[in-house]
Motif scaffolding. Structure first.
Motif, PDB file in Angstrom:
ATOM      1  N   SER A 168       0.848  -1.194   0.000  1.00  0.00           N
ATOM      2  CA  SER A 168       0.000   0.000   0.000  1.00  0.00           C
ATOM      3  C   SER A 168       0.881   1.241   0.000  1.00  0.00           C
ATOM      4  O   SER A 168       1.950   1.275   0.602  1.00  0.00           O
ATOM      5  CB  SER A 168      -0.925   0.000   1.212  1.00  0.00           C
ATOM      6  OG  SER A 168      -0.151  -0.012   2.390  1.00  0.00           O
ATOM      7  N   ASN A 169       0.435   2.231  -0.708  1.00  0.00           N
ATOM      8  CA  ASN A 169       1.177   3.488  -0.791  1.00  0.00           C
ATOM      9  C   ASN A 169       0.883   4.338   0.434  1.00  0.00           C
ATOM     10  O   ASN A 169      -0.172   4.206   1.052  1.00  0.00           O
ATOM     11  CB  ASN A 169       0.765   4.260  -2.045  1.00  0.00           C
ATOM     12  CG  ASN A 169       1.280   3.614  -3.312  1.00  0.00           C
ATOM     13  OD1 ASN A 169       2.344   3.005  -3.316  1.00  0.00           O
ATOM     14  ND2 ASN A 169       0.520   3.741  -4.385  1.00  0.00           N
ATOM     15  N   PRO A 170       1.800   5.224   0.752  1.00  0.00           N
ATOM     16  CA  PRO A 170       1.524   6.156   1.852  1.00  0.00           C
ATOM     17  C   PRO A 170       0.289   6.999   1.526  1.00  0.00           C
ATOM     18  O   PRO A 170      -0.013   7.259   0.362  1.00  0.00           O
ATOM     19  CB  PRO A 170       2.775   7.030   1.910  1.00  0.00           C
ATOM     20  CG  PRO A 170       3.834   6.259   1.208  1.00  0.00           C
ATOM     21  CD  PRO A 170       3.137   5.385   0.215  1.00  0.00           C
ATOM     22  N   PRO A 171      -0.441   7.419   2.544  1.00  0.00           N
ATOM     23  CA  PRO A 171      -1.704   8.134   2.300  1.00  0.00           C
ATOM     24  C   PRO A 171      -1.542   9.470   1.585  1.00  0.00           C
ATOM     25  O   PRO A 171      -2.482   9.958   0.973  1.00  0.00           O
ATOM     26  CB  PRO A 171      -2.305   8.311   3.690  1.00  0.00           C
ATOM     27  CG  PRO A 171      -1.233   7.993   4.649  1.00  0.00           C
ATOM     28  CD  PRO A 171      -0.194   7.198   3.940  1.00  0.00           C
ATOM     29  N   HIS A 172      -0.352  10.074   1.620  1.00  0.00           N
ATOM     30  CA  HIS A 172      -0.194  11.385   0.996  1.00  0.00           C
ATOM     31  C   HIS A 172       0.045  11.286  -0.514  1.00  0.00           C
ATOM     32  O   HIS A 172      -0.073  12.275  -1.218  1.00  0.00           O
ATOM     33  CB  HIS A 172       0.965  12.161   1.653  1.00  0.00           C
ATOM     34  CG  HIS A 172       2.316  11.572   1.387  1.00  0.00           C
ATOM     35  ND1 HIS A 172       2.780  10.479   2.081  1.00  0.00           N
ATOM     36  CD2 HIS A 172       3.267  11.916   0.496  1.00  0.00           C
ATOM     37  CE1 HIS A 172       3.995  10.165   1.628  1.00  0.00           C
ATOM     38  NE2 HIS A 172       4.308  11.016   0.668  1.00  0.00           N
ATOM     39  N   LEU A 173       0.350  10.119  -1.023  1.00  0.00           N
ATOM     40  CA  LEU A 173       0.585   9.986  -2.459  1.00  0.00           C
ATOM     41  C   LEU A 173      -0.738   9.998  -3.225  1.00  0.00           C
ATOM     42  O   LEU A 173      -1.721   9.391  -2.824  1.00  0.00           O
ATOM     43  CB  LEU A 173       1.318   8.679  -2.757  1.00  0.00           C
ATOM     44  CG  LEU A 173       2.781   8.621  -2.354  1.00  0.00           C
ATOM     45  CD1 LEU A 173       3.372   7.280  -2.724  1.00  0.00           C
ATOM     46  CD2 LEU A 173       3.562   9.727  -3.017  1.00  0.00           C
ATOM     47  N   GLY A 174      -0.738  10.727  -4.345  1.00  0.00           N
ATOM     48  CA  GLY A 174      -1.904  10.762  -5.214  1.00  0.00           C
ATOM     49  C   GLY A 174      -2.948  11.790  -4.826  1.00  0.00           C
ATOM     50  O   GLY A 174      -4.001  11.837  -5.435  1.00  0.00           O
ATOM     51  N   ASN A 175      -2.664  12.607  -3.829  1.00  0.00           N
ATOM     52  CA  ASN A 175      -3.642  13.623  -3.415  1.00  0.00           C
ATOM     53  C   ASN A 175      -3.580  14.880  -4.270  1.00  0.00           C
ATOM     54  O   ASN A 175      -4.540  15.643  -4.301  1.00  0.00           O
ATOM     55  CB  ASN A 175      -3.447  14.008  -1.960  1.00  0.00           C
ATOM     56  CG  ASN A 175      -3.835  12.866  -1.032  1.00  0.00           C
ATOM     57  OD1 ASN A 175      -4.632  12.012  -1.385  1.00  0.00           O
ATOM     58  ND2 ASN A 175      -3.240  12.841   0.148  1.00  0.00           N
ATOM     59  N   SER A 176      -2.480  15.089  -4.935  1.00  0.00           N
ATOM     60  CA  SER A 176      -2.377  16.279  -5.799  1.00  0.00           C
ATOM     61  C   SER A 176      -1.558  15.925  -7.028  1.00  0.00           C
ATOM     62  O   SER A 176      -0.707  15.036  -6.999  1.00  0.00           O
ATOM     63  CB  SER A 176      -1.718  17.434  -5.045  1.00  0.00           C
ATOM     64  OG  SER A 176      -0.401  17.060  -4.666  1.00  0.00           O
ATOM     65  N   VAL A 177      -1.848  16.641  -8.114  1.00  0.00           N
ATOM     66  CA  VAL A 177      -1.153  16.441  -9.369  1.00  0.00           C
ATOM     67  C   VAL A 177      -0.643  17.787  -9.828  1.00  0.00           C
ATOM     68  O   VAL A 177      -1.386  18.770  -9.886  1.00  0.00           O
ATOM     69  CB  VAL A 177      -2.103  15.830 -10.435  1.00  0.00           C
ATOM     70  CG1 VAL A 177      -1.391  15.675 -11.772  1.00  0.00           C
ATOM     71  CG2 VAL A 177      -2.657  14.506  -9.952  1.00  0.00           C
ATOM     72  N   ASP A 178       0.653  17.837 -10.175  1.00  0.00           N
ATOM     73  CA  ASP A 178       1.248  19.076 -10.687  1.00  0.00           C
ATOM     74  C   ASP A 178       1.028  19.111 -12.196  1.00  0.00           C
ATOM     75  O   ASP A 178       1.625  18.338 -12.926  1.00  0.00           O
ATOM     76  CB  ASP A 178       2.741  19.107 -10.350  1.00  0.00           C
ATOM     77  CG  ASP A 178       3.389  20.423 -10.762  1.00  0.00           C
ATOM     78  OD1 ASP A 178       2.678  21.356 -11.153  1.00  0.00           O
ATOM     79  OD2 ASP A 178       4.632  20.483 -10.682  1.00  0.00           O
TER      80      ASP A 178
END
Length: 63
Positions: free
Chosen positions: A50-60
């Motif tokens: 599982s990825n850390p919860p902060h990954l994928g929350n924003s896209v540059d």
């Protein structure tokens, strides 16, 4: 058409129907076996990390 040819034709048709039903039953059993094998393979797959919860929350999107 005499009685023996009618009886022979009826017997032949009955045998054909039975053979068809047997073939269909065997095919269904084969599908069930393959479904069970596929489910076992899927169950045996390791769980992805599982990825850390902060990954994928924003896209540059700036280029």
């Amino acid at each position: 058409m005499d009685a023996t040819s009618i009886a022979a034709m009826a017997t032949s048709m009955s045998n054909t129907q039975v053979a068809s039903e047997v073939a269909t039953t065997v095919f269904k059993k084969a599908l069930d076996v393959q479904e069970q094998a596929a489910m076992q393979l899927i169950a045996a797959l390791p769980q992805p990390p599982s990825n850390p919860p902060h990954l994928g929350n924003s896209v540059d999107v700036r280029a």
